[in-house]
Design a protein around this motif. Structure first.
Motif, PDB file in Angstrom:
ATOM      1  N   LEU A   2      58.254  36.989  46.089  1.00  0.00           N
ATOM      2  CA  LEU A   2      57.055  36.710  45.310  1.00  0.00           C
ATOM      3  C   LEU A   2      57.394  36.648  43.832  1.00  0.00           C
ATOM      4  O   LEU A   2      57.804  37.632  43.243  1.00  0.00           O
ATOM      5  N   ASN A   4      55.163  35.606  41.262  1.00  0.00           N
ATOM      6  CA  ASN A   4      54.016  36.109  40.516  1.00  0.00           C
ATOM      7  C   ASN A   4      53.055  36.797  41.469  1.00  0.00           C
ATOM      8  O   ASN A   4      52.449  36.157  42.307  1.00  0.00           O
ATOM      9  N   ALA A   5      52.923  38.089  41.302  1.00  0.00           N
ATOM     10  CA  ALA A   5      51.976  38.830  42.120  1.00  0.00           C
ATOM     11  C   ALA A   5      50.586  38.618  41.546  1.00  0.00           C
ATOM     12  O   ALA A   5      50.336  38.927  40.384  1.00  0.00           O
ATOM     13  N   LEU A   6      49.693  38.064  42.340  1.00  0.00           N
ATOM     14  CA  LEU A   6      48.342  37.765  41.873  1.00  0.00           C
ATOM     15  C   LEU A   6      47.296  38.699  42.446  1.00  0.00           C
ATOM     16  O   LEU A   6      46.192  38.775  41.933  1.00  0.00           O
ATOM     17  N   THR A   7      47.627  39.414  43.518  1.00  0.00           N
ATOM     18  CA  THR A   7      46.665  40.302  44.159  1.00  0.00           C
ATOM     19  C   THR A   7      47.346  41.630  44.497  1.00  0.00           C
ATOM     20  O   THR A   7      48.581  41.733  44.468  1.00  0.00           O
ATOM     21  N   ASP A  10      49.719  41.119  47.218  1.00  0.00           N
ATOM     22  CA  ASP A  10      51.018  40.600  46.768  1.00  0.00           C
ATOM     23  C   ASP A  10      51.917  41.742  46.299  1.00  0.00           C
ATOM     24  O   ASP A  10      53.105  41.784  46.614  1.00  0.00           O
ATOM     25  N   GLN A  51      36.731  37.296  35.544  1.00  0.00           N
ATOM     26  CA  GLN A  51      37.799  36.826  34.677  1.00  0.00           C
ATOM     27  C   GLN A  51      37.217  36.284  33.383  1.00  0.00           C
ATOM     28  O   GLN A  51      36.220  35.569  33.395  1.00  0.00           O
TER      29      GLN A  51
END
Length: 80
Positions: A2, A4-7, A10, A51
């Motif tokens: 992974l 970019n961990a987005l959650t 993740d 956001q």
């Protein structure tokens, strides 16, 4: 892997791959029936974050006071 961990899922998957199984299993489980663990997961799933993009962050600060002392960021560690 992974990039970019987005959650949280993740991040959990990244930890599962990098941390020794014994330690990951300990951190990822709850005590006995894991009822509190599941309740916490359910409660956190209900939190929706809004956001905010293109917002002026110039005068924002995380500084606050903890136990009567000024701190630049409200983070505390505890050891038993």
């Amino acid at each position: 892997m992974l990039e970019n961990a987005l959650t949280i899922a993740d991040l959990k998957e990244r930890a599962r791959r990098r941390v020794p199984k014994m330690f990951f299993d300990y951190a990822d489980s709850g005590a006995w029936t894991e009822g509190t663990y599941r309740a916490n997961e359910d409660d956190f799933a209900k939190i929706l974050l809004r956001q905010r993009v293109l917002v002026d962050m110039t005068n924002r600060s995380l500084a606050t006071e903890m136990v009567g002392e000024p701190v630049s960021m409200p983070v505390a560690l505890s050891a038993q």
